[in-house]
Design a protein around this motif. Structure first.
Motif, PDB file in Angstrom:
ATOM      1  N   MET A 100       0.820  -1.202   0.000  1.00  0.00           N
ATOM      2  CA  MET A 100       0.000   0.000   0.000  1.00  0.00           C
ATOM      3  C   MET A 100       0.858   1.259   0.000  1.00  0.00           C
ATOM      4  SD  MET A 100      -3.412  -0.284   0.203  1.00  0.00           S
ATOM      5  CE  MET A 100      -3.960   1.116   1.185  1.00  0.00           C
ATOM      6  N   PRO A 101       0.693   2.169  -0.979  1.00  0.00           N
ATOM      7  CA  PRO A 101       1.326   3.480  -0.885  1.00  0.00           C
ATOM      8  C   PRO A 101       0.612   4.302   0.191  1.00  0.00           C
ATOM      9  CG  PRO A 101       0.740   2.944  -3.160  1.00  0.00           C
ATOM     10  CD  PRO A 101       0.018   1.977  -2.269  1.00  0.00           C
ATOM     11  N   VAL A 102       1.333   4.742   1.201  1.00  0.00           N
ATOM     12  CA  VAL A 102       0.754   5.532   2.284  1.00  0.00           C
ATOM     13  C   VAL A 102       1.712   6.682   2.614  1.00  0.00           C
ATOM     14  CG1 VAL A 102      -0.471   3.555   3.274  1.00  0.00           C
ATOM     15  CG2 VAL A 102       1.816   4.125   4.088  1.00  0.00           C
ATOM     16  N   SER A 103       1.219   7.615   3.416  1.00  0.00           N
ATOM     17  CA  SER A 103       2.060   8.697   3.915  1.00  0.00           C
ATOM     18  C   SER A 103       2.082   8.633   5.432  1.00  0.00           C
ATOM     19  CB  SER A 103       1.534  10.057   3.457  1.00  0.00           C
ATOM     20  OG  SER A 103       1.613  10.184   2.060  1.00  0.00           O
ATOM     21  N   GLY A 104       3.255   8.884   6.022  1.00  0.00           N
ATOM     22  CA  GLY A 104       3.370   8.823   7.465  1.00  0.00           C
ATOM     23  C   GLY A 104       4.266   9.920   8.007  1.00  0.00           C
ATOM     24  N   GLN A 105       4.048  10.265   9.261  1.00  0.00           N
ATOM     25  CA  GLN A 105       4.834  11.311   9.926  1.00  0.00           C
ATOM     26  C   GLN A 105       4.948  10.999  11.412  1.00  0.00           C
ATOM     27  OE1 GLN A 105       2.883  15.127  10.224  1.00  0.00           O
ATOM     28  NE2 GLN A 105       4.809  16.230  10.405  1.00  0.00           N
ATOM     29  N   MET A 145      -7.109   3.927  -4.248  1.00  0.00           N
ATOM     30  CA  MET A 145      -6.715   4.651  -5.455  1.00  0.00           C
ATOM     31  C   MET A 145      -6.991   3.774  -6.671  1.00  0.00           C
ATOM     32  SD  MET A 145      -2.548   4.511  -5.060  1.00  0.00           S
ATOM     33  CE  MET A 145      -2.661   5.179  -3.393  1.00  0.00           C
ATOM     34  N   SER A 146      -7.035   4.397  -7.837  1.00  0.00           N
ATOM     35  CA  SER A 146      -7.267   3.657  -9.065  1.00  0.00           C
ATOM     36  C   SER A 146      -5.993   2.931  -9.486  1.00  0.00           C
ATOM     37  CB  SER A 146      -7.702   4.612 -10.180  1.00  0.00           C
ATOM     38  OG  SER A 146      -6.602   5.428 -10.571  1.00  0.00           O
ATOM     39  N   PRO A 147      -6.093   1.949 -10.416  1.00  0.00           N
ATOM     40  CA  PRO A 147      -4.881   1.288 -10.895  1.00  0.00           C
ATOM     41  C   PRO A 147      -3.852   2.252 -11.475  1.00  0.00           C
ATOM     42  CG  PRO A 147      -6.798   0.012 -11.520  1.00  0.00           C
ATOM     43  CD  PRO A 147      -7.318   1.298 -10.930  1.00  0.00           C
ATOM     44  N   LEU A 148      -4.305   3.271 -12.208  1.00  0.00           N
ATOM     45  CA  LEU A 148      -3.369   4.245 -12.790  1.00  0.00           C
ATOM     46  C   LEU A 148      -2.694   5.074 -11.705  1.00  0.00           C
ATOM     47  CD1 LEU A 148      -5.394   5.399 -15.922  1.00  0.00           C
ATOM     48  CD2 LEU A 148      -3.207   4.167 -15.930  1.00  0.00           C
ATOM     49  N   GLN A 149      -3.448   5.443 -10.668  1.00  0.00           N
ATOM     50  CA  GLN A 149      -2.849   6.200  -9.560  1.00  0.00           C
ATOM     51  C   GLN A 149      -1.846   5.339  -8.807  1.00  0.00           C
ATOM     52  OE1 GLN A 149      -6.587   7.186  -7.663  1.00  0.00           O
ATOM     53  NE2 GLN A 149      -6.451   9.336  -8.295  1.00  0.00           N
ATOM     54  N   TYR A 150      -2.170   4.068  -8.635  1.00  0.00           N
ATOM     55  CA  TYR A 150      -1.268   3.136  -7.960  1.00  0.00           C
ATOM     56  C   TYR A 150       0.031   3.001  -8.748  1.00  0.00           C
ATOM     57  CZ  TYR A 150       0.095  -1.190  -5.486  1.00  0.00           C
ATOM     58  OH  TYR A 150       0.749  -2.146  -4.740  1.00  0.00           O
ATOM     59  N   GLN A 151      -0.092   2.847 -10.070  1.00  0.00           N
ATOM     60  CA  GLN A 151       1.092   2.755 -10.921  1.00  0.00           C
ATOM     61  C   GLN A 151       1.947   4.019 -10.799  1.00  0.00           C
ATOM     62  OE1 GLN A 151       0.778   3.653 -15.085  1.00  0.00           O
ATOM     63  NE2 GLN A 151       1.922   1.803 -15.655  1.00  0.00           N
ATOM     64  N   LYS A 152       1.297   5.172 -10.785  1.00  0.00           N
ATOM     65  CA  LYS A 152       2.042   6.433 -10.696  1.00  0.00           C
ATOM     66  C   LYS A 152       2.815   6.519  -9.386  1.00  0.00           C
ATOM     67  CE  LYS A 152      -0.044  10.411  -9.976  1.00  0.00           C
ATOM     68  NZ  LYS A 152      -0.841  11.651 -10.223  1.00  0.00           N
ATOM     69  N   GLN A 153       2.196   6.092  -8.281  1.00  0.00           N
ATOM     70  CA  GLN A 153       2.900   6.136  -6.997  1.00  0.00           C
ATOM     71  C   GLN A 153       4.116   5.219  -7.004  1.00  0.00           C
ATOM     72  OE1 GLN A 153       2.414   8.236  -4.467  1.00  0.00           O
ATOM     73  NE2 GLN A 153       0.917   9.187  -5.843  1.00  0.00           N
ATOM     74  N   ILE A 154       3.980   4.036  -7.594  1.00  0.00           N
ATOM     75  CA  ILE A 154       5.120   3.127  -7.665  1.00  0.00           C
ATOM     76  C   ILE A 154       6.229   3.737  -8.508  1.00  0.00           C
ATOM     77  CG2 ILE A 154       5.903   0.880  -8.512  1.00  0.00           C
ATOM     78  CD1 ILE A 154       3.204  -0.246  -7.761  1.00  0.00           C
ATOM     79  N   ARG A 155       5.866   4.354  -9.638  1.00  0.00           N
ATOM     80  CA  ARG A 155       6.865   5.000 -10.494  1.00  0.00           C
ATOM     81  C   ARG A 155       7.624   6.098  -9.738  1.00  0.00           C
ATOM     82  NH1 ARG A 155       3.937   6.043 -16.400  1.00  0.00           N
ATOM     83  NH2 ARG A 155       4.204   3.907 -17.216  1.00  0.00           N
ATOM     84  N   LEU A 156       6.878   6.932  -9.021  1.00  0.00           N
ATOM     85  CA  LEU A 156       7.511   8.048  -8.324  1.00  0.00           C
ATOM     86  C   LEU A 156       8.382   7.574  -7.158  1.00  0.00           C
ATOM     87  CD1 LEU A 156       4.524  10.573  -8.364  1.00  0.00           C
ATOM     88  CD2 LEU A 156       6.636  10.714  -9.702  1.00  0.00           C
ATOM     89  N   LEU A 157       7.928   6.551  -6.446  1.00  0.00           N
ATOM     90  CA  LEU A 157       8.732   6.022  -5.344  1.00  0.00           C
ATOM     91  C   LEU A 157      10.011   5.377  -5.856  1.00  0.00           C
ATOM     92  CD1 LEU A 157       5.889   4.520  -3.153  1.00  0.00           C
ATOM     93  CD2 LEU A 157       7.369   6.435  -2.525  1.00  0.00           C
TER      94      LEU A 157
END
Length: 281
Positions: free
Chosen positions: A61-66, A215-227
């Protein structure tokens, strides 16, 4: 900072000061918070939690944490165990565990925050203590992990946990789509073709995928690309345009816009800030 222990699937997390809100990929795992406080963004929901609570991810899961509360004298401490869907499935079958009643067939997000009861906290304490007895470590760590998994499966949130992990283990539907996107993130993604590949209708895949990952499949792909781009930038030795191409972008300008939108700064500026904070690969 993550500290590896003598047990491959067990790590300690120690942070001595509050951190920025940072995005990353949360792999299947459970992390018990022992000291300090943290915020986690899953989809549009932000949850702040402290000692006695744990974060759980049944799928990638792409998540944000602090980390919001940590000092040198009282650091943020967490204990993380990596999860394996196959061993969870084997445990359910071998022990003939009576699973929680299903609450309909709706798909719930694959990551969440929950509160640990006394029995689960005690199991984690015994897992940490067994590190001091090397002669017992190999056998006892496995037994205690089985107990932790048992308590997770039979907990109030166990229905979500076992449904997500078993679905992932079976490699069907959304789980298979997630795995395919992770392996082929740099390739163009056509939802119709992906749906056909995993044996689902386009609308069903989109609905269930978004329910699980928020998130949508395209959004999920984008997060993986950016990470992945962020990881490559931190490793050094390549320019931004080349990395953009490697992770699937045809336009460096589009990559820069989406990177800034996701991480709050341009690629080189973001990486410089991370290095000043001591973040490494």
């Amino acid at each position: 900072m993550e500290l590896q222990t003598a047990v491959p699937w067990l790590r300690f997390i120690r942070v001595s000061e509050p951190t920025l809100f940072n995005r990353g990929m949360l792999e299947p795992s459970m992390c018990m918070l022992l000291q300090g406080r943290k915020k986690m963004l899953i989809g549009d929901n932000v949850t702040e939690y402290g000692p006695g609570n744990y974060s759980m991810a049944a799928v990638d899961m792409p998540v944000s944490g602090q980390v919001t509360q940590a000092t040198v004298s009282e650091p943020y401490y967490g204990v993380r165990i990596d999860l394996n869907s196959r061993e969870i499935a084997d445990l359910i079958v071998s022990l003939q565990i009576k699973l929680p009643e299903k609450q309909g067939e709706s798909v719930k997000p694959g990551a969440w925050i929950s509160s640990a009861d006394d029995a689960l906290q005690d199991a984690f304490l015994r897992l940490v203590k067994v590190l001091d007895t090397p002669d017992d470590l190999l056998v006892m760590s496995k037994l205690i992990k089985q107990e932790i998994l048992y308590r997770l499966v039979t907990s109030p949130s166990g229905a979500t946990f076992w449904k997500q992990t078993l679905s992932w283990n079976q490699g069907k539907g959304v789980g298979e789509a997630l795995a395919w996107i992770k392996r082929h993130f740099a390739e163009p993604l056509k939802i119709d073709e992906l749906a056909k590949r995993v044996g689902m209708s386009t609308s069903s895949l989109h609905h269930r995928f978004k329910a699980l990952t928020v998130m949508s499949p395209l959004q999920y792909q984008k997060q993986i690309r950016l990470l992945e781009a962020r990881r490559l930038l931190l490793s050094g030795g390549q320019d931004v345009a080349n990395i953009a191409w490697q992770v699937g972008y045809e336009s460096p300008s589009q990559f820069n816009r989406e990177y800034r939108r996701s991480f709050g700064a341009a690629p080189l500026q973001d990486v410089e800030t991370l290095r000043q904070m001591g973040v490494t690969l």
